[in-house]
Write a protein that holds these residues in place. Structure first.
Motif, PDB file in Angstrom:
ATOM      1  N   THR A   7      -5.844  -8.670   6.059  1.00  0.00           N
ATOM      2  CA  THR A   7      -6.032  -7.735   7.163  1.00  0.00           C
ATOM      3  C   THR A   7      -6.532  -8.433   8.417  1.00  0.00           C
TER       4      THR A   7
ATOM      5  N   ALA B 231       2.932 -13.207   3.280  1.00  0.00           N
ATOM      6  CA  ALA B 231       2.468 -11.952   2.685  1.00  0.00           C
ATOM      7  C   ALA B 231       3.549 -10.879   2.783  1.00  0.00           C
TER       8      ALA B 231
ATOM      9  N   THR C 139      -5.971   0.961  10.510  1.00  0.00           N
ATOM     10  CA  THR C 139      -6.761  -0.260  10.336  1.00  0.00           C
ATOM     11  C   THR C 139      -7.529  -0.576  11.613  1.00  0.00           C
TER      12      THR C 139
ATOM     13  N   TRP D 178     -11.396  -5.575   3.401  1.00  0.00           N
ATOM     14  CA  TRP D 178     -11.812  -4.549   4.370  1.00  0.00           C
ATOM     15  C   TRP D 178     -13.214  -4.794   4.904  1.00  0.00           C
TER      16      TRP D 178
ATOM     17  N   SER E  79      -3.782 -10.117   9.950  1.00  0.00           N
ATOM     18  CA  SER E  79      -2.787  -9.181  10.470  1.00  0.00           C
ATOM     19  C   SER E  79      -3.217  -8.595  11.798  1.00  0.00           C
TER      20      SER E  79
ATOM     21  N   ARG F  29       5.180  -3.816   1.313  1.00  0.00           N
ATOM     22  CA  ARG F  29       4.462  -2.542   1.246  1.00  0.00           C
ATOM     23  C   ARG F  29       2.942  -2.783   1.322  1.00  0.00           C
ATOM     24  N   ALA F  30       2.461  -3.702   0.509  1.00  0.00           N
ATOM     25  CA  ALA F  30       1.033  -3.996   0.521  1.00  0.00           C
ATOM     26  C   ALA F  30       0.620  -4.542   1.883  1.00  0.00           C
ATOM     27  N   SER F  31       1.477  -5.366   2.492  1.00  0.00           N
ATOM     28  CA  SER F  31       1.144  -5.924   3.798  1.00  0.00           C
ATOM     29  C   SER F  31       1.040  -4.829   4.837  1.00  0.00           C
ATOM     30  N   GLU F  32       1.969  -3.891   4.786  1.00  0.00           N
ATOM     31  CA  GLU F  32       1.945  -2.789   5.755  1.00  0.00           C
ATOM     32  C   GLU F  32       0.659  -1.989   5.611  1.00  0.00           C
ATOM     33  N   LEU F  33       0.291  -1.692   4.355  1.00  0.00           N
ATOM     34  CA  LEU F  33      -0.910  -0.895   4.124  1.00  0.00           C
ATOM     35  C   LEU F  33      -2.174  -1.658   4.497  1.00  0.00           C
ATOM     36  N   ALA F  34      -2.078  -2.988   4.512  1.00  0.00           N
ATOM     37  CA  ALA F  34      -3.243  -3.785   4.905  1.00  0.00           C
ATOM     38  C   ALA F  34      -3.296  -3.961   6.420  1.00  0.00           C
ATOM     39  N   GLY F  35      -2.345  -3.348   7.133  1.00  0.00           N
ATOM     40  CA  GLY F  35      -2.386  -3.389   8.590  1.00  0.00           C
ATOM     41  C   GLY F  35      -1.468  -4.422   9.211  1.00  0.00           C
ATOM     42  N   ALA F  36      -0.672  -5.112   8.412  1.00  0.00           N
ATOM     43  CA  ALA F  36       0.181  -6.161   8.970  1.00  0.00           C
ATOM     44  C   ALA F  36       1.316  -5.567   9.792  1.00  0.00           C
TER      45      ALA F  36
ATOM     46  N   ASN G 272       5.048  -9.090  -0.527  1.00  0.00           N
ATOM     47  CA  ASN G 272       4.940  -7.654  -0.777  1.00  0.00           C
ATOM     48  C   ASN G 272       4.837  -6.900   0.553  1.00  0.00           C
TER      49      ASN G 272
ATOM     50  N   GLU H 165       1.030  -1.818  -4.148  1.00  0.00           N
ATOM     51  CA  GLU H 165       0.638  -1.472  -2.788  1.00  0.00           C
ATOM     52  C   GLU H 165      -0.544  -2.272  -2.250  1.00  0.00           C
TER      53      GLU H 165
ATOM     54  N   PRO I  74      -0.341   2.749   9.190  1.00  0.00           N
ATOM     55  CA  PRO I  74      -1.500   2.092   8.582  1.00  0.00           C
ATOM     56  C   PRO I  74      -2.146   1.092   9.540  1.00  0.00           C
ATOM     57  N   ARG I  75      -1.339   0.498  10.412  1.00  0.00           N
ATOM     58  CA  ARG I  75      -1.876  -0.476  11.354  1.00  0.00           C
ATOM     59  C   ARG I  75      -2.833   0.199  12.342  1.00  0.00           C
TER      60      ARG I  75
END
Lengths: 327, 505
Positions: free
Chosen positions: B356, A204, B327, B411, B359, A210-217, A208, B341, B323-324
């Motif tokens: 998520t 992931a 989350t 989510w 992650s 950026r998307a991974s970061e925003l998803a909490g990765a 992407n 994004e 963001p983490r």
């Protein structure tokens, strides 16, 4: 599953094709070798082939981690050279301390991997530049430390890791230690990608970030781990190389590019998001089979770099063409 | 009509492996007409336009431009025939000036050198013609999306486009910029350009279009004059059924305890932000493009955090710097630009829905077991009605609506308490929109909260229990459910001050 999917799952199909492509290519190339030299069908010679291919396969598995997360590691060849030189200097003919020194070697490798990872993750330097810098740095340090020429000899217990072959192993005939190391490393690398959540995260992040970061990765940690794994693979390969060919200042030269080529030939996608441990393994075996074939054909050594270049471009072109055709 | 059409496409069919994208579609557009094409995602609008633009070749059918049959094999030929297509995603070079972009590939040359002065002059004229106040020397990257779109239009006019295709031109624009753009479309129509207009926004379509063509599942449903096609009929033709209750009803029970409270929040883009989200509430955030509404979403999810002020989550002071952390604290983010994004496009639907959860799990957690297993996630994806042939397929192949649903599942799996949506239904077709609104409502009704940032005013009014309006980085006021677009617009333009507009903050 009770549900019948209407179409073949495209992602899994892609994975299967990649596996087959690498495996098929290896079988074809190995068959060609056998055509010239039927003795390669004997288990002993096959084991020997695997033994010599082991460093490249191990490097490719390490490189794959970095490629999946969207980067390159150009410093692995330099790390392998450093390992060979440092081993000879540190052990200095005293077999008693071999195992301790191997520990130190892994420590050095992990330090290099951490440095690569931290610079890429936090200073945001592109990995190709970061690891190019590390490559020059590590090469320079290794040369300076060794005084510019290989000195000292490696004790037998160190060299045996690369060259010892156990005979009369039930069921297998002969079994080189390097092949055991190879299988062990590939298994661990496979487990890391498929037995833990890390593999999916890496895919992931490579696809992407950026998307991974925003998803909490944990994007930074994922990248750093990849570079550490890559460096550890370089140390392992370096130890085997020391066993094969003894001490030399260009023991690891060009291996980083071969490892990248192996991953790509096997179907991993540069800049991340696609690839499996099998693409690295069979890509590396294919590449090594090709080298062997060229040797048997009596082509000059220099030629194999050119052929490697052509194959690399062809592999990427075929992948791109196949993907375009699908859309 | 006796005029020979500027563009006429007859019996166009196109099939892709496994999909019949277009099936004998007829379409025509005369000079000085705005002809709107409506249809759900996957109805075949984009395919039709790609055939017109020369990117795809039709399997069957003919295209005539100004009465001449044509066969394109390359997009450049379409451009030379005076067909200009302005895609949803702009195709400008960000680090080049406006002039350089307009003249890309068609530079004016004098004695072997670029004649920059002449190009700047001509660019300025073109921009003036479309009423854009842009200095042609500025870099494209420094322009807002709205202005970039105008540059794209100027570029099309340079080629003297007789046929202009606009694919969801207002998708990225806010209310004010949309109006400007629609005014420009009217101007171009008066100048005799044939305009093909693709949009999901019904008010726009009915306001601007002379004729409307509806596509559904690759076939044409009908073409009618706009004055004989009320919105209800358009919607029914598009989805094949009535959408009586497009927006879910307001909740019956009053909002519960405070989930999130921000006071005095500020950073480079925000100033004195104060508001709260209660359990069961959907809070809308309105504002013009650079009002800070996007920055507010970024601050809430820790992407561009608040530098000052206090943030209370469930009564406890919290600082979210990444963001983490957000989350982990139970805040989920559903970005407006899903491709850039929101999604890992080459990974499967499942992988994206599990992103998520994976992650946040420990590094050595076994995948494919328990909550991370295929069976569990497939179940949730099915409940959410994510439509895919197989959840193992790449998410990039799904429609926008299904992609958004998959992100919602991401989510839900994480058991987030607050979801921050930005442009939740941008580029999503009508039927999927209704489903997403319903999901949002039931999420809130189960005692959780939603903050939804949107440029789509009817959407905010329809879905939000309360709308806070932003102007120049501040909250200029808030309106309760039942308020009209006018009230919000006045606050967004800064016409009614904070003192006037602030009811509950």
């Amino acid at each position: 599953m009770t549900r019948v999917p209407q179409t073949t799952p495209s992602r899994r199909r892609a994975g299967r094709i990649a596996l087959n492509a690498g495996l098929v290519m290896f079988i074809v190339l190995y068959a060609a070798i056998v055509l010239f030299q039927p003795t390669y069908l004997e288990p002993g010679l096959f084991m020997n082939f695997l033994r010599r291919a082991a460093p490249l396969v191990i490097l490719a598995c390490g490189q794959l981690y970095v490629i999946l997360t969207g980067g390159f590691d150009l410093s692995m060849g330099a790390v392998a050279t450093l390992v060979v030189l440092a081993a000879s200097i540190l052990i200095n003919g005293d077999p008693e301390i071999t195992w301790a020194v191997i520990g130190v070697l892994y420590g050095m490798g992990i330090a290099v991997g951490l440095m690569n990872g931290l610079v890429v993750a936090f200073l945001k330097v592109p990995s190709i530049i970061t690891t190019l810098g590390t490559m020059l740095l590590v090469n320079g340090l290794a040369l300076a430390w060794s005084g510019g020429a290989a000195r000292g000899d490696l004790p037998d217990n160190f060299r045996n890791l690369g060259r010892l072959v156990w005979r009369d192993v039930p069921g297998l005939g002969t079994l080189p230690v390097a092949v055991v190391v190879l299988v062990g490393f590939v298994t661990l690398a496979w487990f890391g990608l498929n037995g833990t959540v890390y593999g999916k995260r890496a895919l992931a992040v490579g696809d992407n970030p950026r998307a991974s970061e925003l998803a909490g990765a944990p994007v930074a940690a994922t990248r750093i781990i990849a570079f550490v794994v890559s460096a550890v693979s370089a140390v392992t390969a370096g130890i085997l190389l020391g066993g094969f060919s003894g001490v030399s200042v260009n023991a690891g030269e060009g291996l980083e590019l071969q490892a990248i080529a192996a991953c790509v030939i096997g179907g991993a996608q540069l800049l991340g998001g696609r690839g499996s441990i099998w693409s690295a393994t069979f890509g590396a075996l294919s590449l090594f089979a090709l080298f062997t074939l060229l040797n048997l054909l009596g082509l000059p050594q220099a030629f194999r770099d050119s052929i490697q270049g052509v194959i690399l471009i062809a592999a990427v072109a075929v992948t791109a063409w196949r993907r375009r055709r699908r859309t | 009509m006796t005029v020979s059409p500027a563009l006429s496409m007859t019996g166009i069919s196109k099939a892709f492996p496994g999909v019949r994208a277009l099936d004998g579609v007829d379409f025509e557009c005369v000079a000085g007409e705005v002809h709107a094409i409506c249809g759900e995602n996957g109805a075949g609008k984009s395919t039709l336009m790609k055939i017109l633009g020369g990117s795809y070749r039709p399997d069957a059918g003919t295209i005539e431009v100004a009465g001449r049959a044509i066969h394109f094999t390359h997009p450049r030929q379409a451009a030379e025939m005076g067909i200009a297509i302005i895609h949803q995603e702009l195709s400008l070079l960000p680090h080049r000036s406006v002039t350089e972009n307009i003249f890309m590939g068609r530079e004016i040359v004098r004695r072997g050198f670029l004649d920059k002065a002449a190009m700047h002059r001509k660019a300025a004229l073109l921009l003036k013609r479309i009423g854009a106040e842009i200095d042609p020397r500025t870099l494209v990257s420094s322009l807002s999306i709205a202005l970039q779109q105008l540059v794209e239009i100027a570029k099309a006019l340079l080629l003297d486009a007789r046929i202009l295709v606009m694919d969801e031109p207002t998708a990225a624009l806010d209310e004010r910029d949309s109006r400007t753009l629609l005014a420009l479309v009217s101007t171009l129509r008066r100048e005799g350009v044939a305009i093909v207009y693709i949009s999901h926004r019904m008010p726009e379509v009915t306001a601007i279009a002379d004729r409307i063509t509806i596509l559904k599942d690759g076939r044409k449903v009908w073409t009618r004059r706009a004055d004989s096609a009320p919105v209800t009929e358009i919607v029914r033709a598009m989805v094949g059924r009535d959408l009586k209750e497009f927006y879910p009803p307001a909740p019956v029970s009053p909002p519960g305890k405070v989930l999130l409270a921000v006071a005095g929040g500020n950073n480079a883009a925000l100033d004195e932000i104060a508001f709260e989200v209660r359990a069961g509430e959907i809070i809308g955030v309105a504002g013009l493009e650079d009002s800070g509404k996007g920055a507010l979403a970024s601050a809430l999810v820790g992407d561009a955090p608040f530098a000052g002020g206090t943030m209370m989550l469930g009564g406890k002071p919290t600082a979210l710097r990444t963001p983490r952390q957000a989350t982990a604290a139970g805040i989920g983010y559903l970005p407006g630009d899903r491709k850039r994004e929101g999604l890992a496009l080459r990974q499967s639907v499942r992988d994206n829905a599990l992103l998520t959860l994976r992650s946040m799990a420990g590094l050595f957690t076994r995948p494919f077991k328990g909550a991370l297993g295929n069976a569990k996630i497939d179940e949730t994806l099915r409940t959410m009605d994510v439509r895919a042939a197989d959840f193992g397929q790449e998410i990039g192949t799904l429609s926008g609506g299904n992609q958004q649903k998959a992100i919602i599942v991401r989510w839900l799996e994480q058991a987030s308490q607050i979801l921050v949506f930005v442009e939740p239904t941008r580029g999503i077709d009508i039927a999927a929109k209704a489903a997403i609104y319903e999901t949002m409502r039931s999420f809130a009704d189960s005692g959780r909260g939603i903050v939804v940032v949107s440029s789509d005013m009817p959407e905010l009014i329809g879905i939000a229990d309360r709308v806070i309006v932003m102007h120049q980085g501040r909250i200029s006021g808030s309106v309760a459910r039942g308020a009209g677009e006018e009230d919000i617009m006045n606050l967004a333009l800064g016409l009614s001050g904070p003192a006037l507009g602030r009811t509950v903050a």
